[in-house]
Design an enzyme around this catalytic site. Structure first.
Site, short mmCIF file in Angstrom:
data_model
loop_
_atom_site.label_atom_id
_atom_site.label_comp_id
_atom_site.label_asym_id
_atom_site.label_seq_id
_atom_site.Cartn_x
_atom_site.Cartn_y
_atom_site.Cartn_z
N ASN A 12 0.73 -1.31 0.02
CA ASN A 12 0.01 0.15 0.06
C ASN A 12 1.01 1.06 0.07
O ASN A 12 1.70 1.51 0.90
CB ASN A 12 -0.83 -0.02 1.19
N ASN A 64 -7.02 10.67 -0.98
CA ASN A 64 -7.14 9.48 -1.77
C ASN A 64 -6.23 9.73 -3.18
O ASN A 64 -5.83 10.96 -3.39
CB ASN A 64 -8.49 9.20 -2.28
N CYS A 73 -6.44 6.09 7.12
CA CYS A 73 -5.73 5.06 6.51
C CYS A 73 -4.54 4.65 7.41
O CYS A 73 -3.96 4.91 7.84
CB CYS A 73 -5.12 5.43 5.20
N GLY A 74 -4.90 3.27 7.57
CA GLY A 74 -4.00 2.72 8.57
C GLY A 74 -2.50 2.13 8.31
O GLY A 74 -1.69 2.71 8.84
N ASN A 75 -2.39 1.66 6.96
CA ASN A 75 -1.11 1.67 6.46
C ASN A 75 -0.48 2.99 6.16
O ASN A 75 0.86 3.18 6.27
CB ASN A 75 -1.20 0.75 5.33
N ASN A 170 -15.58 0.89 1.51
CA ASN A 170 -14.54 0.07 1.03
C ASN A 170 -14.81 -1.42 1.23
O ASN A 170 -15.81 -1.73 2.12
CB ASN A 170 -13.20 0.02 1.96
N GLU A 188 -10.56 -0.62 -2.77
CA GLU A 188 -10.54 0.73 -2.22
C GLU A 188 -11.42 1.79 -2.67
O GLU A 188 -11.03 2.10 -3.83
CB GLU A 188 -9.16 1.25 -1.44
N ARG A 189 -12.27 2.53 -1.98
CA ARG A 189 -12.90 3.74 -2.70
C ARG A 189 -12.03 4.78 -2.59
O ARG A 189 -11.00 4.79 -1.91
CB ARG A 189 -14.16 4.07 -1.72
N CYS A 198 -4.62 -3.09 2.92
CA CYS A 198 -5.49 -1.81 3.21
C CYS A 198 -5.48 -2.17 4.76
O CYS A 198 -6.15 -3.22 5.37
CB CYS A 198 -6.83 -2.09 2.74
N THR A 200 -6.93 -0.34 7.36
CA THR A 200 -8.06 -0.30 8.07
C THR A 200 -8.98 -1.57 7.75
O THR A 200 -9.85 -1.94 8.30
CB THR A 200 -8.95 1.06 7.82
#
Length: 260
Positions: A12, A64, A73-75, A170, A188-189, A198, A200
């Site tokens: 990611n 985005n 966004c977790g990553n 998502n 992913e949107r 992803c 999250t």
């Protein structure tokens, strides 16, 4: 000339910009989309600004790839922590603010970045899917033969369906690999495509599978297309989850300058 760095967390990938002097044109969606473009720009699933924030080590502002400002966004958060360490803003732990609130994070000696996610509750479990918000909204659906599954078309249909209008969601497809071990693929949107990972989404899958008694450990391995992540949490009722942590690698790819 714009100075940038490129990071990835299990595939990611993100364009990172040090915006502590607030020079970046934050309302310029076309600029963000250009920088994230994989042929005309740098290329990335998103763009992240590191900014100052009173009372915190830094602030995370995430966009985005299409230029729209996004939810958590977790990553990306884990990569931003690695970027902050590279800039000597932090050492091995930090506290930062993002669109979904405060986050804690640690950096291990092997480079693993662990990020504390928001508390999660209000999971909707239906017959064929579940839905929850882990900083971003996520549809979770168990499938078979995930390696050959049509993630793009089916994910796009779900993302744009009336069920999630008007904002969309998502979409995660999941298959169990073993006890407390799952493989996922995510549409992913904002990217409007499948991504290699992803954060999250991995968090949403781990919590959803636990809530549905498909695993019995509160530490769960999630294999994504770009590697492997680990999710841990605490719960007493399978409804509310706290002390949620997302862990995995966050690596510098390259840095440079680009004309804008």
């Amino acid at each position: 000339m714009l100075e940038f760095y490129k990071y990835h967390g299990t595939g990611n990938d993100f364009v990172m910009i040090d915006n502590r002097t607030e020079f970046f044109q934050k309302d310029n969606k076309e600029l963000v989309a250009f920088l994230c473009h994989r042929r005309f720009g740098i290329g990335g699933d998103g763009l992240i600004l590191l900014e100052n924030a009173e009372g915190y080590d830094f602030k995370m502002v995430y966009y985005n790839a299409d230029g729209s400002e996004s939810t958590m966004c977790g990553n990306g958060g884990r990569c931003l922590v690695a970027f902050a360490k590279q800039l000597n803003i932090i050492e091995d732990k930090c506290r930062f603010i993002a669109i979904d609130g405060e986050h804690l994070a640690t950096v291990a000696t092997d480079g693993t970045v662990s990020l504390k996610m928001i508390d999660v509750s209000g999971i909707k479990i239906e017959d064929k899917h579940s839905f929850l918000n882990t900083g971003s909204p996520h549809h979770v659906q168990v499938v078979r033969n995930i390696g050959s599954y049509d993630v793009f078309n089916i994910g796009k249909d779900i993302r744009e369906s009336e069920l999630y209008a008007p904002g969309g969601t998502n979409v995660n497809f999941v298959e169990q690999e073993g006890p407390n071990h799952f493989r996922i693929r995510t549409f992913e949107r904002g990217v409007e495509d499948e991504t290699l990972s992803c954060g999250t989404g991995a968090t949403a899958v781990a919590i959803s599978m636990y809530a549905q008694n498909k695993c019995d450990s509160n530490t769960i391995q999630i294999d994504v297309e770009g590697g492997s992540l680990n999710v841990s949490f605490e719960t007493e009722d399978n409804i509310s989850f706290k002390n949620v942590w997302l862990s995995g690698p966050a690596k510098l790819v390259f840095g440079g300058e680009i004309e804008i």
